[in-house]
Design an enzyme around this catalytic site. Structure first.
Site, short mmCIF file in Angstrom:
data_model
loop_
_atom_site.label_atom_id
_atom_site.label_comp_id
_atom_site.label_asym_id
_atom_site.label_seq_id
_atom_site.Cartn_x
_atom_site.Cartn_y
_atom_site.Cartn_z
N CYS A 18 0.87 -1.18 0.00
CA CYS A 18 0.00 0.00 0.00
C CYS A 18 0.91 1.23 0.00
O CYS A 18 2.11 1.13 0.23
CB CYS A 18 -0.90 0.01 1.23
N GLU A 132 0.45 -0.31 15.45
CA GLU A 132 -0.48 0.79 15.17
C GLU A 132 -1.40 1.02 16.37
O GLU A 132 -1.63 2.16 16.77
CB GLU A 132 -1.32 0.49 13.92
N CYS A 196 -8.72 1.86 6.36
CA CYS A 196 -8.10 2.39 5.15
C CYS A 196 -8.77 1.80 3.91
O CYS A 196 -8.88 0.57 3.79
CB CYS A 196 -6.62 2.04 5.15
N SER A 224 1.54 -10.38 9.57
CA SER A 224 0.69 -9.35 8.98
C SER A 224 -0.79 -9.54 9.33
O SER A 224 -1.40 -10.54 8.94
CB SER A 224 0.85 -9.36 7.45
N SER A 225 -1.36 -8.58 10.06
CA SER A 225 -2.80 -8.64 10.41
C SER A 225 -3.63 -8.59 9.14
O SER A 225 -4.59 -9.34 8.95
CB SER A 225 -3.20 -7.41 11.25
#
Length: 284
Positions: A18, A132, A196, A224-225
């Site tokens: 991204c 995050e 997002c 990675s979530s």
């Protein structure tokens, strides 16, 4: 085993980094082109293969404990963002921060801080311990309630009214299910969809993509979530989907001759890794 599988292999053009990850990696590479090393607070991206590529170039991954003892050095803040305490420490230790926090995350941090300043009780739908989420909770002096499953709230005494936010990479459908369930339980919920769109739009893209193939290889780091959520989408729409992190994890027995194979990945999966997977499959 057949001598030649003749697989037809296609990489999903919508997969891969991204813009937040591209931005952080570009910043790191620009500095490493001119300097021998650069510190980075936490893995720059949740993909071990890409982290290794960058550490080979001189990126030094450190944790918060190591940051405490660092003085007068440059440190990259990755796309996940950081809590205010990190910026405070940087001032005290005379550190130069290269801030690659994703703009979407920064905007969310700001909204949460404003809610906290207005004395709202804040709930954050996010993964415990995720970088995050730690940064988001830091905007509330640790007072926000973080949960990754609604059952965690069953025995929590909540006020009649609260504000709900989400980690940016969570499932949109799940967020709205949670919002509706909390309203059904009688709470007044001020819900903020802060997911997002570059991530959530990939759900629909993947649904369409995986339907075209006999087999699907989903390439992602295990940390990675976003990878876990997107793999679930693949599996839902094509049950012949397999999760791999590198070419060593591919099993030839998954394939039959002349299979059409689709390759896709998370927002933290580098395109070079998907190309590597494609080359491996074409060699069968």
């Amino acid at each position: 085993m057949p001598e030649n599988y003749d697989l037809a292999v296609t990489i999903d053009k919508a997969s891969g980094f991204c813009f937040g990850v591209v931005y952080a990696i570009d910043m790191a590479e620009n500095i490493l082109d001119h300097e021998d090393y650069l510190y980075c607070l936490g893995d720059i991206v949740h993909n071990d293969e890409e982290v290794k590529r960058l550490t080979d170039k001189g990126l030094r991954i450190i944790d918060h404990e190591q940051l405490d003892n660092l003085h007068k050095e440059k440190v990259l803040i990755r796309a996940h963002g950081e809590a205010p305490s990190t910026y405070q420490l940087a001032l005290e230790n005379e550190l130069t921060l290269i801030d690659a926090s994703c703009p979407v995350v920064l905007k969310l941090q700001n909204r949460i801080k404003n809610s906290h300043d207005d004395d709202e009780q804040i709930l954050i739908f996010g993964k415990h311990g995720h970088a995050e989420v730690i940064g988001l909770q830091g905007q509330t002096d640790g007072k926000a309630i973080v949960f990754q499953d609604i059952t965690e709230l069953d025995n929590v005494e909540l006020p009649a009214k609260f504000t709900l936010y989400s980690q940016t990479t969570k499932s949109t459908d799940r967020f709205y299910e949670i919002k509706n369930e909390l309203i059904a339980r009688g709470y007044e919920v001020n819900a903020n969809d802060t997911i997002c769109r570059q991530v959530s739009n990939r759900y629909t893209d993947l649904e369409r993509f995986v339907a075209n193939y006999d087999k699907v290889l989903f390439v992602s780091g295990k940390k990675s979530s976003n990878g876990k959520v997107l793999y679930d989408v693949c599996k839902k729409y094509n049950d012949q989907s397999y999760f791999i992190s590198n070419i060593e994890e591919i099993d030839k027995n998954w394939f039959s001759p002349n299979d059409k194979v689709g390759i896709c990945g998370a927002t933290s999966t580098p395109m070079w890794l998907m190309e590597q997977v494609k080359a491996e499959l074409l060699s069968y």
